[in-house]
Motif scaffolding. Structure first.
Motif, PDB file in Angstrom:
ATOM      1  N   ILE A 194       0.459  -0.906   0.234  1.00 42.88           N
ATOM      2  CA  ILE A 194       0.158  -0.103  -0.187  1.00 42.88           C
ATOM      3  C   ILE A 194       1.126   1.244  -0.287  1.00 42.88           C
ATOM      4  O   ILE A 194       1.666   1.531   0.868  1.00 42.88           O
ATOM      5  CB  ILE A 194      -0.516  -0.542   1.045  1.00 42.88           C
ATOM      6  CG1 ILE A 194      -1.235  -1.012   1.509  1.00 42.88           C
ATOM      7  CG2 ILE A 194      -1.790   1.454   1.062  1.00 42.88           C
ATOM      8  CD1 ILE A 194      -2.091  -1.253   2.360  1.00 42.88           C
ATOM      9  N   VAL A 207      -8.260   3.397  -1.070  1.00 40.97           N
ATOM     10  CA  VAL A 207      -7.334   3.645   0.257  1.00 40.97           C
ATOM     11  C   VAL A 207      -7.577   4.939   0.981  1.00 40.97           C
ATOM     12  O   VAL A 207      -8.150   5.705  -0.258  1.00 40.97           O
ATOM     13  CB  VAL A 207      -6.549   4.593   0.684  1.00 40.97           C
ATOM     14  CG1 VAL A 207      -5.935   4.980   2.065  1.00 40.97           C
ATOM     15  CG2 VAL A 207      -5.250   3.141   0.211  1.00 40.97           C
ATOM     16  N   PHE A 250      -6.513   6.378   8.133  1.00 41.66           N
ATOM     17  CA  PHE A 250      -6.382   5.690   6.788  1.00 41.66           C
ATOM     18  C   PHE A 250      -7.605   4.509   7.311  1.00 41.66           C
ATOM     19  O   PHE A 250      -7.027   3.472   7.990  1.00 41.66           O
ATOM     20  CB  PHE A 250      -5.019   5.066   5.956  1.00 41.66           C
ATOM     21  CG  PHE A 250      -4.767   6.208   5.718  1.00 41.66           C
ATOM     22  CD1 PHE A 250      -4.534   7.366   5.145  1.00 41.66           C
ATOM     23  CD2 PHE A 250      -3.637   6.911   6.632  1.00 41.66           C
ATOM     24  CE1 PHE A 250      -3.887   8.206   4.047  1.00 41.66           C
ATOM     25  CE2 PHE A 250      -2.532   8.102   6.283  1.00 41.66           C
ATOM     26  CZ  PHE A 250      -3.107   8.842   5.377  1.00 41.66           C
ATOM     27  N   GLN A 251      -7.615   3.491   5.808  1.00 42.95           N
ATOM     28  CA  GLN A 251      -9.168   2.875   5.485  1.00 42.95           C
ATOM     29  C   GLN A 251      -8.331   2.318   3.892  1.00 42.95           C
ATOM     30  O   GLN A 251      -8.746   3.100   3.055  1.00 42.95           O
ATOM     31  CB  GLN A 251     -10.474   3.232   5.836  1.00 42.95           C
ATOM     32  CG  GLN A 251     -10.761   1.844   5.838  1.00 42.95           C
ATOM     33  CD  GLN A 251     -12.608   2.411   6.039  1.00 42.95           C
ATOM     34  OE1 GLN A 251     -13.017   3.315   6.287  1.00 42.95           O
ATOM     35  NE2 GLN A 251     -13.579   1.052   5.891  1.00 42.95           N
ATOM     36  N   PHE A 252      -8.126   0.696   3.987  1.00 37.62           N
ATOM     37  CA  PHE A 252      -7.678  -0.002   2.252  1.00 37.62           C
ATOM     38  C   PHE A 252      -8.480  -0.762   2.765  1.00 37.62           C
ATOM     39  O   PHE A 252      -8.929  -1.896   3.602  1.00 37.62           O
ATOM     40  CB  PHE A 252      -6.220  -0.489   3.263  1.00 37.62           C
ATOM     41  CG  PHE A 252      -6.298  -1.020   1.286  1.00 37.62           C
ATOM     42  CD1 PHE A 252      -5.896  -0.454   0.841  1.00 37.62           C
ATOM     43  CD2 PHE A 252      -5.775  -2.383   1.885  1.00 37.62           C
ATOM     44  CE1 PHE A 252      -5.440  -0.795  -0.655  1.00 37.62           C
ATOM     45  CE2 PHE A 252      -5.216  -2.800   0.391  1.00 37.62           C
ATOM     46  CZ  PHE A 252      -4.840  -1.768  -0.374  1.00 37.62           C
ATOM     47  N   TRP A 289      -6.746  -1.055   8.410  1.00 43.41           N
ATOM     48  CA  TRP A 289      -6.575   0.837   9.058  1.00 43.41           C
ATOM     49  C   TRP A 289      -5.833   0.793  10.045  1.00 43.41           C
ATOM     50  O   TRP A 289      -4.946  -0.059  10.363  1.00 43.41           O
ATOM     51  CB  TRP A 289      -7.861   0.755   9.891  1.00 43.41           C
ATOM     52  CG  TRP A 289      -9.634   1.075   9.984  1.00 43.41           C
ATOM     53  CD1 TRP A 289      -9.559  -0.690   9.261  1.00 43.41           C
ATOM     54  CD2 TRP A 289     -10.366   2.072   9.609  1.00 43.41           C
ATOM     55  NE1 TRP A 289     -11.648   0.025   8.685  1.00 43.41           N
ATOM     56  CE2 TRP A 289     -11.209   0.949   9.116  1.00 43.41           C
ATOM     57  CE3 TRP A 289     -10.095   3.175  10.484  1.00 43.41           C
ATOM     58  CZ2 TRP A 289     -12.490   2.099   8.884  1.00 43.41           C
ATOM     59  CZ3 TRP A 289     -11.813   3.829  10.292  1.00 43.41           C
ATOM     60  CH2 TRP A 289     -12.884   3.032   8.824  1.00 43.41           C
ATOM     61  N   THR A 330     -11.354  -4.461   5.174  1.00 40.84           N
ATOM     62  CA  THR A 330     -10.289  -3.896   5.293  1.00 40.84           C
ATOM     63  C   THR A 330      -8.982  -3.461   6.437  1.00 40.84           C
ATOM     64  O   THR A 330      -9.070  -3.681   7.872  1.00 40.84           O
ATOM     65  CB  THR A 330     -10.700  -2.311   5.570  1.00 40.84           C
ATOM     66  OG1 THR A 330     -11.667  -1.998   7.003  1.00 40.84           O
ATOM     67  CG2 THR A 330     -12.000  -2.385   4.767  1.00 40.84           C
ATOM     68  N   SER A 371       2.035   4.708   1.401  1.00 41.69           N
ATOM     69  CA  SER A 371       0.727   5.751   1.748  1.00 41.69           C
ATOM     70  C   SER A 371       1.423   6.950   2.557  1.00 41.69           C
ATOM     71  O   SER A 371       0.890   7.838   2.299  1.00 41.69           O
ATOM     72  CB  SER A 371       0.794   4.740   3.074  1.00 41.69           C
ATOM     73  OG  SER A 371       1.872   4.736   3.748  1.00 41.69           O
TER      74      SER A 371
END
Length: 172
Positions: free
Chosen positions: A11, A50, A41-43, A31, A29, A13
């Motif tokens: 990810i 994201v 953040f939430q993926f 986080w 998800t 970020s």
């Protein structure tokens, strides 16, 4: 190896101080918080997307509640319930609000619904200044459990939640 390859990904970020990764099994998800950016953040694993939730102040740690759009958060200045939809905080406890230079850092929710979080000394104002470890119980009562901490970190629990493991990074 082909089965495992479906789960290997990274990810992007660009976080300054990304910490506190939590898996949400209900929503599938991942986080985490970037403390310095005051962002959670939430993926979404399936969509590979994201979502950034800007917070009103830095977040040391957070946990999930029984409400989809509400997180329990240890903000720099204290414990609060944060509504992701309305962007409102309901403050629950700010036990070190008058200790200039301290902020909340790492923490976790245990299996009984208690939210444990500790503070750290970010900017020492007096030689005797230290942080503490707190437990916000399921009734939202705040209890100080440990004192004399420099950098509260690495909270986790044994399988049946009989033991709490806690580290003070400065004390190694």
């Amino acid at each position: 190896m082909t089965i495992l390859a479906d789960f290997l990904f990274s990810i992007s970020s660009q976080n300054e101080l990304g910490e506190g990764v939590i898996w949400d099994n209900l929503t599938q998800t991942i986080w985490w918080t970037d403390i310095q950016a005051s962002t959670i953040f939430q993926f979404d694993v399936a969509a590979r997307e994201v979502v950034a939730h800007d917070m009103p102040e830095r977040v040391g740690c957070f946990g999930f509640t029984n409400f989809d759009d509400v997180l329990i958060v240890a903000f720099a200045s204290g414990f609060g319930l944060y509504n992701l939809t309305t962007k409102q905080i309901k403050w629950l406890a700010q036990p070190e609000i008058n200790i200039e230079g301290n902020r909340f850092n790492d923490g976790k929710v245990d299996r009984h619904g208690n939210f444990w979080a500790g503070t750290l000394v970010e900017h020492r104002k007096t030689p005797e200044q230290t942080g503490s470890l707190y437990c916000l119980d399921s009734d939202f009562e705040c209890h100080k459990k440990l004192t004399g901490i420099e950098i509260s970190n690495s909270l986790c629990f044994s399988h049946h939640c009989e033991l709490l493991y806690h580290g003070d990074s400065q004390a190694h």
